[in-house]
Design an enzyme around this catalytic site. Structure first.
Site, PDB file in Angstrom:
ATOM      1  N   LYS A  81     -20.660  16.804  -4.717  1.00  0.00           N
ATOM      2  CA  LYS A  81     -20.329  15.114  -5.325  1.00  0.00           C
ATOM      3  C   LYS A  81     -21.990  15.123  -6.135  1.00  0.00           C
ATOM      4  O   LYS A  81     -22.846  15.734  -5.729  1.00  0.00           O
ATOM      5  CB  LYS A  81     -20.472  14.283  -4.102  1.00  0.00           C
ATOM      6  N   ASP A  94     -15.725   8.987 -10.585  1.00  0.00           N
ATOM      7  CA  ASP A  94     -15.825   8.270  -9.187  1.00  0.00           C
ATOM      8  C   ASP A  94     -16.146   6.977  -9.643  1.00  0.00           C
ATOM      9  O   ASP A  94     -16.144   6.289 -10.896  1.00  0.00           O
ATOM     10  CB  ASP A  94     -16.819   8.896  -8.433  1.00  0.00           C
TER      11      ASP A  94
HETATM   12  P1  NDP Z   1     -14.144   2.284 -10.286  1.00  0.00           P
HETATM   13  O1  NDP Z   1     -15.578   1.936 -10.794  1.00  0.00           O
HETATM   14  O2  NDP Z   1     -13.298   2.327 -11.215  1.00  0.00           O
HETATM   15  O3  NDP Z   1     -13.858   0.821  -9.555  1.00  0.00           O
HETATM   16  C1  NDP Z   1     -14.586   0.366  -8.423  1.00  0.00           C
HETATM   17  C2  NDP Z   1     -14.209  -0.776  -7.749  1.00  0.00           C
HETATM   18  O4  NDP Z   1     -14.690  -1.127  -6.662  1.00  0.00           O
HETATM   19  C3  NDP Z   1     -14.661  -2.131  -8.785  1.00  0.00           C
HETATM   20  O5  NDP Z   1     -13.709  -2.932  -8.867  1.00  0.00           O
HETATM   21  C4  NDP Z   1     -15.836  -2.436  -8.246  1.00  0.00           C
HETATM   22  O6  NDP Z   1     -16.323  -3.840  -8.451  1.00  0.00           O
HETATM   23  C5  NDP Z   1     -15.558  -2.359  -6.918  1.00  0.00           C
HETATM   24  N1  NDP Z   1     -16.979  -2.137  -6.079  1.00  0.00           N
HETATM   25  C6  NDP Z   1     -18.068  -1.134  -6.261  1.00  0.00           C
HETATM   26  N2  NDP Z   1     -18.883  -0.909  -5.618  1.00  0.00           N
HETATM   27  C7  NDP Z   1     -18.611  -2.101  -4.896  1.00  0.00           C
HETATM   28  C8  NDP Z   1     -19.557  -2.830  -4.014  1.00  0.00           C
HETATM   29  N3  NDP Z   1     -20.749  -2.303  -3.443  1.00  0.00           N
HETATM   30  N4  NDP Z   1     -19.044  -4.016  -3.228  1.00  0.00           N
HETATM   31  C9  NDP Z   1     -17.992  -4.606  -3.708  1.00  0.00           C
HETATM   32  N5  NDP Z   1     -17.288  -3.836  -4.639  1.00  0.00           N
HETATM   33  C10 NDP Z   1     -17.518  -2.901  -5.323  1.00  0.00           C
HETATM   34  O7  NDP Z   1     -14.153   3.308  -9.082  1.00  0.00           O
HETATM   35  P2  NDP Z   1     -12.937   3.911  -8.662  1.00  0.00           P
HETATM   36  O8  NDP Z   1     -11.847   3.123  -8.605  1.00  0.00           O
HETATM   37  O9  NDP Z   1     -12.629   5.420  -9.164  1.00  0.00           O
HETATM   38  O10 NDP Z   1     -13.552   4.269  -7.100  1.00  0.00           O
HETATM   39  C11 NDP Z   1     -13.161   3.434  -6.143  1.00  0.00           C
HETATM   40  C12 NDP Z   1     -13.337   4.070  -4.562  1.00  0.00           C
HETATM   41  O11 NDP Z   1     -12.142   5.187  -4.633  1.00  0.00           O
HETATM   42  C13 NDP Z   1     -14.768   4.871  -4.302  1.00  0.00           C
HETATM   43  O12 NDP Z   1     -14.886   4.773  -3.033  1.00  0.00           O
HETATM   44  C14 NDP Z   1     -14.473   6.299  -4.790  1.00  0.00           C
HETATM   45  O13 NDP Z   1     -15.407   7.184  -4.048  1.00  0.00           O
HETATM   46  C15 NDP Z   1     -12.978   6.449  -4.107  1.00  0.00           C
HETATM   47  N6  NDP Z   1     -12.104   7.563  -4.906  1.00  0.00           N
HETATM   48  C16 NDP Z   1     -12.173   7.756  -6.250  1.00  0.00           C
HETATM   49  C17 NDP Z   1     -11.428   8.651  -6.697  1.00  0.00           C
HETATM   50  C18 NDP Z   1     -11.189   8.827  -8.200  1.00  0.00           C
HETATM   51  O14 NDP Z   1     -10.377   9.774  -8.601  1.00  0.00           O
HETATM   52  N7  NDP Z   1     -11.618   7.942  -9.071  1.00  0.00           N
HETATM   53  C19 NDP Z   1     -10.934   9.673  -5.847  1.00  0.00           C
HETATM   54  C20 NDP Z   1     -10.849   9.430  -4.681  1.00  0.00           C
HETATM   55  C21 NDP Z   1     -11.750   8.441  -3.965  1.00  0.00           C
HETATM   56  P3  NDP Z   1     -17.647  -4.017  -9.437  1.00  0.00           P
HETATM   57  O15 NDP Z   1     -17.283  -3.804 -10.719  1.00  0.00           O
HETATM   58  O16 NDP Z   1     -18.065  -5.431  -9.359  1.00  0.00           O
HETATM   59  O17 NDP Z   1     -18.633  -3.244  -8.768  1.00  0.00           O
HETATM   60  O1  2IT Z   2     -13.646  11.137  -4.137  1.00  0.00           O
HETATM   61  C1  2IT Z   2     -12.931  11.983  -4.946  1.00  0.00           C
HETATM   62  O2  2IT Z   2     -12.095  12.647  -4.384  1.00  0.00           O
HETATM   63  C2  2IT Z   2     -13.153  11.737  -6.358  1.00  0.00           C
HETATM   64  N1  2IT Z   2     -13.832  10.894  -6.683  1.00  0.00           N
HETATM   65  C3  2IT Z   2     -12.335  12.663  -7.137  1.00  0.00           C
HETATM   66  C4  2IT Z   2     -13.107  14.139  -7.398  1.00  0.00           C
HETATM   67  C5  2IT Z   2     -12.257  14.797  -8.286  1.00  0.00           C
HETATM   68  O3  2IT Z   2     -13.125  16.008  -8.611  1.00  0.00           O
HETATM   69  O4  2IT Z   2     -11.339  14.628  -8.706  1.00  0.00           O
END
Ligand code: NDP
Ligand code: 2IT
Length: 444
Positions: free
Chosen positions: A124, A164
Site C-alpha cells: 500500500k 484508493d
Molecule cells: P474516494 O476518494 O473515491 O471516496 C472516498 C469517500 O469517503 C468520499 O466520499 C470521502 O468524502 C469519504 N471520506 C474519506 N475520508 C473520510 C473521512 N476521514 N471522514 C469522512 N468521510 C471520508 O475513495 P474510495 O471510494 O476509493 O475508497 C473508499 C474506501 O474504500 C476506503 O476505505 C478505501 O481504502 C476502500 N477501498 C477502495 C478500493 C478501490 O478500489 N478504490 C478497493 C477496496 C477498498 P470527502 O470527499 O469529504 O473526503
Molecule cells: O484497498 C484496496 O484493495 C484497493 N484500494 C485496491 C487495490 C488494487 O490494487 O486494486
C-alpha cells in the site's frame, strides 16, 4: 490469545500507529485455532514475520502549486509481503495519511489479496497530499513528482499500485504517463485502474462496490434472503460508494443514503445514482450539492451520523473507524441484518462486537471489498496477454471470485469452530495461504 507477547512487542516497536495496531490485533486475535492445528507455523515464527513489512519506503514529494509556491508532501510505499506475487495495493492521497495508516492498509491487503486466489502480494502507499480544491494541473504536477521517486520501486513483476481514497482514473493517468516517460517502457501491468482505451479493464471502476454488494447478497442467501426490497444505507460518495449503490439498486434494493466528510444525505425516493455520479465524478462536488439538485426528496444533514437512518443492510464505503460501537447499536436497534464493508476497517472492534453479538451477518473488508483488487489482478492478466475482455466477461469473473471468497470464509469459519464468523474465516483462510507460501520458500 497466544500472540499477546507478540502484540506487546509490535506496540513497542511501532509507537504512535493506532490504526496499524488495531488491524494487527484483529488478525492476531483470530489465529489461535490454526496455530494450534498447525504447530509448524508457530515454530517457524510465520506470524512474527508476516507482521513485519518486507520493505518501507518514505520519500519527499516537492511540487509547485498554481500560485507558483513550492509545496512539500510526504510519499509512502510499504511493500509488505510478496510471498504470493508482486506487491499489490492502492495509493491513498489524503491529509490523514501517515506511515501507520499505510501499514494498516498494507497489512490488510496481504490477507485480502490471498483470499482472491489470484497470485498477488500485499502493499500500500500514498501521500498526505490533499487533492480537494486542487486544480487538474496541480494534481498532475504532484503525481509527476510522486512517480519520479516511486518509479524505481515499481514494475509489473515487482510492485503494482492502483487507486484508493483520493486516487482515481485521473491520478492513475498522470502517474502512468510519468512512469512511461521515465522508464521508456510501455509497461501496462505496472499500474491498475487505467482507462479502458490504454490498458485498463472494463468494470474495474465498478468492481469494489459491486463486489461488496455481491458479498452482502451471499451472506443474505445463506440466511434464506436476498437484496430485493431491502432498505440499504451507504456511507461515502466516492468510487466504492457510488458503485455499491448502483449494484444494490440493480439487485432490487432501495438505497437511502450517501455521505462525505461534511455530512450525509437521506433521500426518501432513494439515491439517484446517475445524479450522484454527475455531481461527484464529473463536477467533483459534494453530497450537499446532490441534495440541492435532487429536490424535495433529499435532505443534507450536516451533523449526526448516516448510521442513524434505519435499514436492513449497511454498506460502510468511506473510511476507517467510521462505524463505532454507538453507531452499531443504533443500526441493531433499527433492525439491520447484514453489514458488508466496502471500505477498509470502517467498523471499530467494539462496533464489530455489537453487530456480531446481535446476530448481524458481518462481512469484513478484507473479504467484502476484495472485488476491487481482484479485478485489478484481472486487469494485469489482460495486460500480460495483450487482450481486452468485455464488461460482461469481467463482471462474470468478479461474481465468481466474490462467491468463492464468501464460500472460503464461510467454510473456514465452520472448520475452525466459529460458524457464521466471517472475520475469523477471512483471517484464517488468508493467513494460511500466505503462511504456506512463506514456509515453502525458506526463511523469508
Ligand atoms: P474516494 O476518494 O473515491 O471516496 C472516498 C469517500 O469517503 C468520499 O466520499 C470521502 O468524502 C469519504 N471520506 C474519506 N475520508 C473520510 C473521512 N476521514 N471522514 C469522512 N468521510 C471520508 O475513495 P474510495 O471510494 O476509493 O475508497 C473508499 C474506501 O474504500 C476506503 O476505505 C478505501 O481504502 C476502500 N477501498 C477502495 C478500493 C478501490 O478500489 N478504490 C478497493 C477496496 C477498498 P470527502 O470527499 O469529504 O473526503
Ligand atoms: O484497498 C484496496 O484493495 C484497493 N484500494 C485496491 C487495490 C488494487 O490494487 O486494486
Amino acid at each position: 490469545m497466544r500472540n499477546e507477547p507478540l502484540y506487546d512487542e509490535i506496540l513497542r516497536r511501532n509507537p504512535g500507529e493506532p490504526e496499524f495496531h488495531q488491524a494487527v490485533r484483529e488478525v492476531l486475535e483470530t489465529l489461535d485455532p490454526i496455530l494450534q492445528a498447525r504447530p509448524e507455523l508457530a515454530e517457524a515464527r510465520v506470524v512474527e514475520r508476516i507482521c513485519e513489512p518486507e520493505r518501507q519506503i518514505i520519500f519527499r514529494v516537492p511540487w509547485v502549486d498554481d500560485a507558483g509556491r513550492v509545496q512539500v508532501n510526504r510519499g509512502f510505499r510499504v511493500e509488505y509481503n510478496s510471498a504470493l506475487g508482486p506487491y499489490k495495493g492502492g495509493l491513498r492521497f489524503h491529509p490523514s495519511v501517515n506511515l501507520g495508516i499505510v501499514k494498516f492498509l498494507g497489512f490488510e491487503q496481504i490477507f485480502k489479496n490471498a483470499l482472491t486466489g489470484l497470485g498477488i502480494g500485499g502493499g500500500k502507499g500514498g501521500s498526505d497530499f490533499d487533492p480537494h480544491g486542487r486544480s487538474d494541473a496541480e494534481v498532475m504536477r504532484f503525481c509527476q513528482s510522486f512517480m519520479t521517486e516511486l518509479h524505481r520501486h515499481l514494475g509489473e513483476h515487482t510492485d503494482v499500485p492502483a487507486g484508493d481514497i483520493g486516487v482515481g482514473g485521473r491520478e492513475i493517468g498522470y502517474l502512468f504517463g510519468q512512469y512511461r516517460r521515465i522508464t521508456n517502457r510501455w509497461e501496462a501491468g505496472v499500474l491498475t485502474g487505467k482507462a479502458p482505451g490504454w490498458g485498463g479493464s472494463l468494470a474495474r471502476p465498478e468492481a469494489t462496490g459491486y463486489g461488496a454488494v455481491l458479498f452482502a447478497a451471499e451472506m443474505l442467501r445463506v440466511r434464506g434472503e436476498d437484496l430485493d426490497g431491502q432498505q440499504v444505507v451507504v456511507s461515502g460518495s466516492g468510487n466504492v460508494a457510488i458503485y455499491a449503490a448502483e449494484k444494490a439498486l440493480a439487485l432490487g434494493a432501495n438505497v437511502l443514503t450517501c455521505s462525505d466528510s461534511s455530512g450525509y444525505v437521506v433521500d426518501d425516493k432513494g439515491i439517484d445514482v446517475a445524479l450522484l455520479k454527475q455531481v461527484k465524478e464529473v463536477e467533483r462536488g459534494r453530497v450537499a450539492d446532490y441534495a440541492e439538485r435532487r429536490g424535495s426528496s433529499a435532505r443534507f444533514v450536516a451533523d449526526g451520523s448516516v448510521w442513524d437512518v434505519p435499514a436492513d443492510v449497511a454498506l460502510p464505503c468511506a473510511t476507517q473507524n467510521e462505524l463505532d460501537e454507538a453507531a452499531a447499536a443504533v443500526l441493531v436497534r433499527g433492525g439491520v441484518k447484514a453489514v458488508s464493508e466496502g471500505a477498509n476497517m470502517p467498523t471499530t472492534p467494539e462496533g464489530v462486537r455489537v453487530l456480531t453479538e446481535a446476530g448481524v451477518a458481518f462481512g469484513p473488508g478484507k473479504a467484502a471489498n476484495a472485488g476491487g483488487v481482484a479485478t485489478s489482478a484481472l486487469e494485469m492478466r489482460q495486460n500480460a496477454a495483450r487482450t481486452v475482455w468485455t464488461f460482461a466477461e469481467v463482471e462474470e469473473a468478479l461474481t465468481d471470485i466474490m462467491r468463492d471468497i464468501h464460500t472460503t470464509c464461510h467454510e473456514t469459519a465452520e472448520r475452525y469452530g466459529a460458524p457464521g464468523d466471517y472475520v475469523r474465516g477471512a483471517n484464517i483462510a488468508g493467513f494460511e495461504r500466505v503462511a504456506d507460501a512463506m514456509l515453502a520458500q525458506g526463511l523469508i
